[in-house]
Write a protein that holds these residues in place. Structure first.
Motif, short mmCIF file in Angstrom:
data_model
loop_
_atom_site.label_atom_id
_atom_site.label_comp_id
_atom_site.label_asym_id
_atom_site.label_seq_id
_atom_site.Cartn_x
_atom_site.Cartn_y
_atom_site.Cartn_z
N VAL A 289 58.20 3.89 41.78
CA VAL A 289 59.50 3.30 42.07
C VAL A 289 60.08 2.50 40.90
N PRO A 290 59.30 1.61 40.23
CA PRO A 290 59.88 0.82 39.13
C PRO A 290 60.53 1.65 38.02
N PRO A 291 59.93 2.79 37.59
CA PRO A 291 60.62 3.58 36.56
C PRO A 291 61.97 4.12 37.03
N LEU A 292 62.08 4.47 38.30
CA LEU A 292 63.35 4.96 38.83
C LEU A 292 64.41 3.87 38.78
N ILE A 293 64.01 2.65 39.12
CA ILE A 293 64.95 1.52 39.06
C ILE A 293 65.35 1.24 37.61
N ALA A 294 64.35 1.27 36.70
CA ALA A 294 64.63 1.01 35.29
C ALA A 294 65.55 2.06 34.70
N PHE A 295 65.38 3.31 35.13
CA PHE A 295 66.24 4.40 34.67
C PHE A 295 67.70 4.14 35.06
N ALA A 296 67.91 3.79 36.32
CA ALA A 296 69.27 3.52 36.80
C ALA A 296 69.87 2.32 36.09
N PHE A 297 69.06 1.28 35.85
CA PHE A 297 69.54 0.10 35.17
C PHE A 297 69.94 0.41 33.74
N SER A 298 69.17 1.27 33.08
CA SER A 298 69.48 1.65 31.70
C SER A 298 70.81 2.40 31.63
N VAL A 299 71.06 3.26 32.59
CA VAL A 299 72.34 3.98 32.64
C VAL A 299 73.49 2.98 32.76
N CYS A 300 73.29 1.97 33.59
CA CYS A 300 74.32 0.93 33.75
C CYS A 300 74.57 0.19 32.44
N VAL A 301 73.50 -0.13 31.71
CA VAL A 301 73.64 -0.87 30.46
C VAL A 301 74.41 -0.05 29.44
N VAL A 302 74.10 1.23 29.32
CA VAL A 302 74.81 2.08 28.36
C VAL A 302 76.28 2.18 28.73
N HIS A 303 76.55 2.27 30.02
CA HIS A 303 77.95 2.30 30.46
C HIS A 303 78.67 1.02 30.05
N MET A 304 78.02 -0.12 30.25
CA MET A 304 78.63 -1.40 29.90
C MET A 304 78.87 -1.50 28.39
N LEU A 305 77.94 -0.97 27.59
CA LEU A 305 78.10 -1.02 26.14
C LEU A 305 79.31 -0.21 25.67
N GLY A 306 79.71 0.76 26.49
CA GLY A 306 80.86 1.57 26.13
C GLY A 306 82.20 0.97 26.51
N LEU A 307 82.17 -0.12 27.27
CA LEU A 307 83.42 -0.77 27.66
C LEU A 307 84.05 -1.48 26.46
N ALA A 308 85.36 -1.48 26.42
CA ALA A 308 86.07 -2.01 25.26
C ALA A 308 85.75 -3.48 25.01
N THR A 309 85.62 -4.26 26.09
CA THR A 309 85.37 -5.69 25.93
C THR A 309 84.03 -5.97 25.27
N ILE A 310 83.03 -5.15 25.55
CA ILE A 310 81.70 -5.34 24.95
C ILE A 310 81.60 -4.63 23.61
N ALA A 311 82.31 -3.52 23.46
CA ALA A 311 82.25 -2.76 22.20
C ALA A 311 82.74 -3.58 21.01
N ARG A 312 83.55 -4.58 21.26
CA ARG A 312 84.01 -5.45 20.17
C ARG A 312 82.86 -6.24 19.56
N PHE A 313 81.83 -6.52 20.36
CA PHE A 313 80.70 -7.33 19.90
C PHE A 313 79.51 -6.47 19.48
N VAL A 314 79.33 -5.32 20.14
CA VAL A 314 78.25 -4.40 19.80
C VAL A 314 78.89 -3.15 19.21
N THR A 315 79.08 -3.17 17.89
CA THR A 315 79.85 -2.12 17.23
C THR A 315 79.03 -0.85 17.00
N ARG A 316 77.71 -0.97 17.00
CA ARG A 316 76.84 0.19 16.81
C ARG A 316 75.82 0.24 17.95
N PRO A 317 76.25 0.60 19.14
CA PRO A 317 75.36 0.54 20.30
C PRO A 317 74.14 1.44 20.18
#
Length: 228
Positions: free
Chosen positions: A63-91
């Motif tokens: 179960v924990p790897p499945l949760i971690a997988f979903a959380f990682s997808v969320c993080v990558v999505h957030m890194l692609g948002l314009a508000t965060i991309a200004r601070f993390v220019t090379r995600p």
């Protein structure tokens, strides 16, 4: 597309990333209770098998790897948002450095990470990797799983031969087939070294990823010099 992003699509970088992907799956399966770091289909199948047999302790390990997988997808999505991309220019670069750092920490044994932290931690950083590096040249691939690569390799091979010869399709098939072979090679290496070295085997994955990072920097630097 920046020079660094183009460098991340090179065949050499893809080889190193895919070797590490196969390595990490074998590492967690052989050394940490038969759980996959990357193959979520495998974890779900084993979860179902364990539930059916009433082995709730083993089922819970998947179960924990499945949760971690979903959380990682969320993080990558957030890194692609314009508000965060200004601070993390090379995600992609940031994700790769984070993966190297976590695996080095686990390999060093400075902290004794229990399986319920180590395995989902590896899943999290490896998923960051595959979501950040999605192409080899102009072909979509995955560096930590192989089912999709094999399907697309077979499809492009057939398109390259039937009904007529298509050089571009055959080239794509060779790239995807090489990814599958690299994943297998990484898994063999991971299984062998984990049985012999346990967590210290992770230094091999760290070396593979550091080599990929170095290669990216070399390629991006040479491109900069060429166009300056």
């Amino acid at each position: 597309m920046t020079a660094l992003e183009l460098a991340g699509r090179s065949r050499g970088v893809a080889v190193l990333l895919t070797l590490s992907g196969g390595f990490l799956d074998a590492f967690t399966y052989v050394g940490h209770g038969g759980v996959f770091a990357n193959a979520m289909s495998g974890n779900i199948a084993l979860l179902g098998i364990n539930v059916a047999s009433g082995d709730w302790t083993q089922a819970a390990r998947h179960v924990p790897p499945l949760i971690a997988f979903a959380f990682s997808v969320c993080v990558v999505h957030m890194l692609g948002l314009a508000t965060i991309a200004r601070f993390v220019t090379r995600p992609a670069l940031a994700c790769l450095v984070l993966e190297i750092g976590f695996l080095a920490l686990a390999a060093s044994n400075l902290l004794s990470l229990p399986d319920f932290v180590l395995i989902p931690g590896i899943t999290f950083v490896a998923t960051l990797q595959t979501l950040s590096f999605t192409h080899v040249e102009n072909v979509t691939y995955t560096s930590v799983m192989t089912t999709g690569n094999l399907r697309r390799a077979t499809k492009r091979l057939l398109e390259g031969l039937i009904p007529r010869y298509d050089k571009a399709a055959l080239h794509d098939a060779s790239l995807l087939g090489a990814a599958g072979l690299c994943f297998l090679t990484g898994a063999v290496l991971g299984a062998y070294t984990t049985a012999a070295m346990m967590n210290n085997a992770l230094w091999i994955a760290v070396l593979l990823l550091l080599s990929a990072l170095t290669r990216m920097c070399q390629l991006s630097r040479s491109d900069y010099v060429r166009h300056s």
